[in-house]
Write a protein that holds these residues in place. Structure first.
Motif, PDB file in Angstrom:
ATOM      1  N   CYS A  37      -4.417  20.127  -8.057  1.00 49.75           N
ATOM      2  CA  CYS A  37      -3.784  19.445  -9.166  1.00 49.75           C
ATOM      3  C   CYS A  37      -2.752  18.737  -8.571  1.00 49.75           C
ATOM      4  CB  CYS A  37      -3.389  20.374 -10.255  1.00 49.75           C
ATOM      5  SG  CYS A  37      -4.765  20.995 -11.197  1.00 49.75           S
ATOM      6  N   GLU A  38      -1.798  19.489  -7.908  1.00 51.18           N
ATOM      7  CA  GLU A  38      -0.666  19.016  -7.239  1.00 51.18           C
ATOM      8  C   GLU A  38      -1.024  17.565  -6.123  1.00 51.18           C
ATOM      9  OE1 GLU A  38       2.957  20.146  -4.012  1.00 51.18           O
ATOM     10  OE2 GLU A  38       1.827  21.637  -5.032  1.00 51.18           O
ATOM     11  N   HIS A  39      -2.016  17.938  -5.459  1.00 51.37           N
ATOM     12  CA  HIS A  39      -2.622  17.121  -4.595  1.00 51.37           C
ATOM     13  C   HIS A  39      -3.173  15.663  -5.312  1.00 51.37           C
ATOM     14  CE1 HIS A  39      -4.731  15.327  -1.052  1.00 51.37           C
ATOM     15  NE2 HIS A  39      -5.805  14.972  -1.859  1.00 51.37           N
ATOM     16  N   ALA A  40      -3.866  15.948  -6.563  1.00 48.83           N
ATOM     17  CA  ALA A  40      -4.183  14.781  -7.008  1.00 48.83           C
ATOM     18  C   ALA A  40      -2.996  14.101  -7.793  1.00 48.83           C
ATOM     19  CB  ALA A  40      -5.281  15.263  -8.595  1.00 48.83           C
ATOM     20  N   ARG A  41      -1.989  14.632  -8.183  1.00 48.73           N
ATOM     21  CA  ARG A  41      -1.102  14.199  -8.831  1.00 48.73           C
ATOM     22  C   ARG A  41      -0.010  13.313  -7.739  1.00 48.73           C
ATOM     23  NH1 ARG A  41      -0.277  19.236 -11.205  1.00 48.73           N
ATOM     24  NH2 ARG A  41      -0.764  19.380 -13.413  1.00 48.73           N
ATOM     25  N   CYS A  42      -0.070  13.766  -6.753  1.00 48.64           N
ATOM     26  CA  CYS A  42       0.630  13.148  -5.433  1.00 48.64           C
ATOM     27  C   CYS A  42      -0.306  11.963  -5.141  1.00 48.64           C
ATOM     28  CB  CYS A  42       0.594  14.367  -4.324  1.00 48.64           C
ATOM     29  SG  CYS A  42       1.557  13.466  -3.042  1.00 48.64           S
ATOM     30  N   ARG A  43      -1.452  12.017  -4.883  1.00 43.90           N
ATOM     31  CA  ARG A  43      -2.080  10.756  -4.439  1.00 43.90           C
ATOM     32  C   ARG A  43      -2.251   9.569  -5.316  1.00 43.90           C
ATOM     33  NH1 ARG A  43      -1.982  12.991  -0.842  1.00 43.90           N
ATOM     34  NH2 ARG A  43      -0.653  11.117  -0.641  1.00 43.90           N
TER      35      ARG A  43
ATOM     36  N   LEU B 215       3.012   4.150  -6.863  1.00 42.77           N
ATOM     37  CA  LEU B 215       4.330   3.580  -6.587  1.00 42.77           C
ATOM     38  C   LEU B 215       4.393   2.684  -5.600  1.00 42.77           C
ATOM     39  CD1 LEU B 215       7.410   4.532  -6.272  1.00 42.77           C
ATOM     40  CD2 LEU B 215       6.688   5.821  -4.438  1.00 42.77           C
ATOM     41  N   TYR B 216       3.134   2.511  -4.755  1.00 34.89           N
ATOM     42  CA  TYR B 216       3.106   1.479  -3.585  1.00 34.89           C
ATOM     43  C   TYR B 216       2.154   0.365  -4.105  1.00 34.89           C
ATOM     44  CZ  TYR B 216       6.038   4.308  -0.700  1.00 34.89           C
ATOM     45  OH  TYR B 216       6.949   5.176  -0.243  1.00 34.89           O
ATOM     46  N   GLY B 217       1.577   0.466  -5.363  1.00 39.91           N
ATOM     47  CA  GLY B 217       0.775  -0.661  -5.637  1.00 39.91           C
ATOM     48  C   GLY B 217      -0.415  -0.984  -4.877  1.00 39.91           C
ATOM     49  N   LEU B 218      -1.117   0.371  -4.562  1.00 38.26           N
ATOM     50  CA  LEU B 218      -2.188   0.294  -3.544  1.00 38.26           C
ATOM     51  C   LEU B 218      -3.567   0.211  -4.255  1.00 38.26           C
ATOM     52  CD1 LEU B 218      -1.080   3.260  -1.014  1.00 38.26           C
ATOM     53  CD2 LEU B 218      -0.781   0.650  -0.788  1.00 38.26           C
ATOM     54  N   THR B 219      -4.496  -0.292  -3.653  1.00 39.65           N
ATOM     55  CA  THR B 219      -5.736  -0.471  -4.262  1.00 39.65           C
ATOM     56  C   THR B 219      -6.624   0.903  -4.412  1.00 39.65           C
ATOM     57  OG1 THR B 219      -6.875  -1.162  -2.382  1.00 39.65           O
ATOM     58  CG2 THR B 219      -6.149  -2.989  -3.623  1.00 39.65           C
ATOM     59  N   VAL B 220      -7.413   0.916  -5.522  1.00 42.37           N
ATOM     60  CA  VAL B 220      -7.757   2.222  -5.724  1.00 42.37           C
ATOM     61  C   VAL B 220      -9.386   1.828  -5.967  1.00 42.37           C
ATOM     62  CG1 VAL B 220      -8.312   4.170  -7.174  1.00 42.37           C
ATOM     63  CG2 VAL B 220      -5.853   3.483  -6.508  1.00 42.37           C
ATOM     64  N   THR B 221     -10.641   2.251  -5.320  1.00 44.40           N
ATOM     65  CA  THR B 221     -11.840   2.022  -5.501  1.00 44.40           C
ATOM     66  C   THR B 221     -12.323   2.986  -6.685  1.00 44.40           C
ATOM     67  OG1 THR B 221     -12.574   3.660  -4.020  1.00 44.40           O
ATOM     68  CG2 THR B 221     -12.052   1.449  -3.126  1.00 44.40           C
ATOM     69  N   PRO B 222     -13.408   2.758  -7.346  1.00 44.07           N
ATOM     70  CA  PRO B 222     -13.803   3.674  -8.311  1.00 44.07           C
ATOM     71  C   PRO B 222     -14.237   4.873  -8.159  1.00 44.07           C
ATOM     72  CG  PRO B 222     -14.862   1.294  -8.834  1.00 44.07           C
ATOM     73  CD  PRO B 222     -13.964   1.388  -7.421  1.00 44.07           C
ATOM     74  N   PRO B 223     -14.673   5.040  -6.680  1.00 46.52           N
ATOM     75  CA  PRO B 223     -14.729   6.706  -6.464  1.00 46.52           C
ATOM     76  C   PRO B 223     -13.319   7.334  -5.950  1.00 46.52           C
ATOM     77  CG  PRO B 223     -16.444   5.186  -5.152  1.00 46.52           C
ATOM     78  CD  PRO B 223     -15.347   4.276  -5.954  1.00 46.52           C
ATOM     79  N   GLU B 224     -12.573   6.509  -5.380  1.00 44.50           N
ATOM     80  CA  GLU B 224     -11.283   6.955  -5.234  1.00 44.50           C
ATOM     81  C   GLU B 224     -10.290   7.462  -6.426  1.00 44.50           C
ATOM     82  OE1 GLU B 224      -9.296   5.193  -1.386  1.00 44.50           O
ATOM     83  OE2 GLU B 224      -9.386   3.795  -2.923  1.00 44.50           O
ATOM     84  N   LYS B 225     -10.756   6.827  -7.479  1.00 45.00           N
ATOM     85  CA  LYS B 225     -10.211   7.077  -8.834  1.00 45.00           C
ATOM     86  C   LYS B 225     -10.879   8.263  -9.599  1.00 45.00           C
ATOM     87  CE  LYS B 225      -8.718   4.847 -13.168  1.00 45.00           C
ATOM     88  NZ  LYS B 225      -8.547   3.728 -13.893  1.00 45.00           N
ATOM     89  N   SER B 226     -12.104   8.037  -9.571  1.00 44.59           N
ATOM     90  CA  SER B 226     -12.797   9.370 -10.293  1.00 44.59           C
ATOM     91  C   SER B 226     -12.546  10.439  -9.664  1.00 44.59           C
ATOM     92  CB  SER B 226     -14.367   9.139 -10.235  1.00 44.59           C
ATOM     93  OG  SER B 226     -14.948   9.083  -9.021  1.00 44.59           O
TER      94      SER B 226
END
Length: 83
Positions: A50-56, A62-73
């Motif tokens: 949970c902490e890891h997912a919240r951090c990621r 915060l940095y406006g980084l891109t997120v792919t659909p798998p990275e988000k799911s």
């Protein structure tokens, strides 16, 4: 006129030295993760997921980084298990 914070260019030094990007881990966990994205690696300790997912998700936002659909799911699924 000031730009919104999300529109500011990312500082490589600021990102690389952000404590959220530098969690303490043992050698085996660090090597297992390597440069794998969230959809390809989860912390072995379920209690830390949970902490890891919240951090990621926070760092990506915060940095406006891109997120792919798998990275988000995967972090989204982990966060739904957090309750």
């Amino acid at each position: 006129m000031r730009r919104p914070a999300a529109a500011r260019p990312i500082s490589a030094d600021r990102f690389a030295n952000d404590p959220r990007e530098l969690p303490a881990s043992d050698k085996a966990a660090n090597q297992a993760k390597g440069s794998r994205t969230p959809d390809r690696w989860k912390p072995p300790r379920r209690a830390y997921r949970c902490e890891h997912a919240r951090c990621r998700t926070g760092v990506k936002s915060l940095y406006g980084l891109t997120v792919t659909p798998p990275e988000k799911s995967v972090p989204t699924a982990m966060l739904t298990e957090c309750g």
